[in-house]
Design an enzyme around this catalytic site. Structure first.
Site, short mmCIF file in Angstrom:
data_model
loop_
_atom_site.label_atom_id
_atom_site.label_comp_id
_atom_site.label_asym_id
_atom_site.label_seq_id
_atom_site.Cartn_x
_atom_site.Cartn_y
_atom_site.Cartn_z
N LYS A 221 1.12 -1.48 -0.27
CA LYS A 221 -0.34 -0.10 -0.13
C LYS A 221 0.98 0.90 0.07
O LYS A 221 2.07 1.24 0.25
CB LYS A 221 -1.30 -0.13 1.36
CG LYS A 221 -0.09 0.25 2.86
CD LYS A 221 -0.02 1.24 3.34
CE LYS A 221 0.65 1.35 4.54
NZ LYS A 221 1.61 3.17 4.20
N ASP B 60 -2.95 -1.94 10.28
CA ASP B 60 -2.01 -1.84 8.40
C ASP B 60 -2.51 -3.33 8.00
O ASP B 60 -2.87 -3.18 7.00
CB ASP B 60 -1.26 -0.96 8.44
CG ASP B 60 -0.05 0.03 8.26
OD1 ASP B 60 -1.21 0.49 8.22
OD2 ASP B 60 0.70 -0.05 8.28
#
Length: 311
Positions: free
Chosen positions: A18, A149
């Protein structure tokens, strides 16, 4: 499923890295975390994880690939912890086990959720290997227990993250964005970057996602998005690693629409106008930085995905 399952059963998954299109950081909380308001985008840089049936109660991990020498294959490995959490919560009396093979293409300590991606991959792969009836939301809830995350690589696409970044709302956008990533031979510690942020900004604002960023994603235009990219951790990361300031400047000097630190760094992402511009910039940066650690990626891409199930 029982402990008599054949040992050659395996499940292979692919999990994306990401970048943070926007990262706003609030004051430190009593629990040591910070409230965040961020926009994640999954990009086409992946780890692959294969889970193979193992003797009951046994969970081990082996990492291969270009970043394998920076990963500890022990009980603290996030992929190993993810499999054990899944086993503890949904295990059949200790009848299951897994051997995890991680082919690591996402940088370690690079601000791209590489370890979190492996945890997400382990959750999906082991849930399939052990034939668990768990929804994507169930897996994301477990992932949040492992790290802020971890839920996003399971979801993928583009999403707003709040609280610690683990509460996700998908963002509907248009188009495909082309990025060039400048990777680093040396990682940055996320706790150290946040600690330096606290030292540099003693009274941060309440975090929010800019409305103009969400509007830009709706247009699908890279030129619109370029003016909305922001990361509150940039000053702290550059204070710890002054070389990052030069890297951030290089991309825009050579044609990037914008430059951005990904997460807590040190990966730097450059937004380009299109694929051909990304190719040109990647070639130039390899020469300027004197390294092959430059990658072209696109986003958004899908989250953790089953590639192969062998029964």
């Amino acid at each position: 499923m029982s402990a008599t399952q054949p040992v050659d059963e395996s499940v292979r998954v692919r999990v994306p890295a990401k970048i943070n299109l926007s990262l706003a950081v609030g004051p430190a909380r009593p629990d040591g975390y910070h409230d965040l308001a961020t926009v994640f985008q999954a990009v086409s840089l992946h780890d692959e994880l294969t889970a193979t049936w193992a003797p009951p109660g046994e969970v081990v991990v082996k990492t291969v690939g270009p970043y394998a020498d920076r990963v500890a294959d022990d009980e603290d490995n996030l992929a190993c912890r993810a499999a054990r959490l899944l086993m503890d919560r949904h295990g059949d009396g200790g009848a299951w086990g897994a051997h995890l093979l991680v082919d690591k293409g996402i940088p370690v300590a690079g601000g791209m959720a590489g370890g979190s991606a492996d945890a997400a991959g382990a959750l999906l792969a082991c849930a399939a290997l052990w034939d668990l009836d768990l929804s994507p939301a169930d897996l994301r809830e477990l992932g949040a227990e492992l790290g802020a995350d971890v839920p996003f690589p399971l979801l993928g696409g583009t999403a707003v993250g709040t609280n610690r970044g683990d509460e996700l709302v998908p963002v509907l956008g248009r188009g495909c964005f082309h990025w060039v990533l400048a990777l680093s031979d040396e990682g940055l510690s996320t706790p150290e970057v946040f600690a330096r942020f606290d030292e540099l900004d003693t009274d941060p604002d309440a975090p929010r996602v800019p409305d103009e960023l969400l509007a830009a994603l709706g247009t699908g235009e890279a030129t619109e998005l370029a003016g909305c990219l922001h990361n509150d951790l940039t000053a702290a990361a550059c204070d710890l690693r002054p070389d990052l300031a030069r890297t951030l400047e290089l991309g825009t000097r050579y044609g990037a629409l914008a430059s951005l630190l990904s997460g807590s760094g040190p990966t730097v992402a450059f937004l380009t106008a299109g694929e051909s511009q990304a190719m040109d910039l990647a070639h130039t940066l390899r020469g300027e930085l004197g390294t092959d650690a430059v990658r072209r990626v696109r986003g958004p891409v899908s989250g953790a995905k089953l590639l192969q199930v062998l029964r």
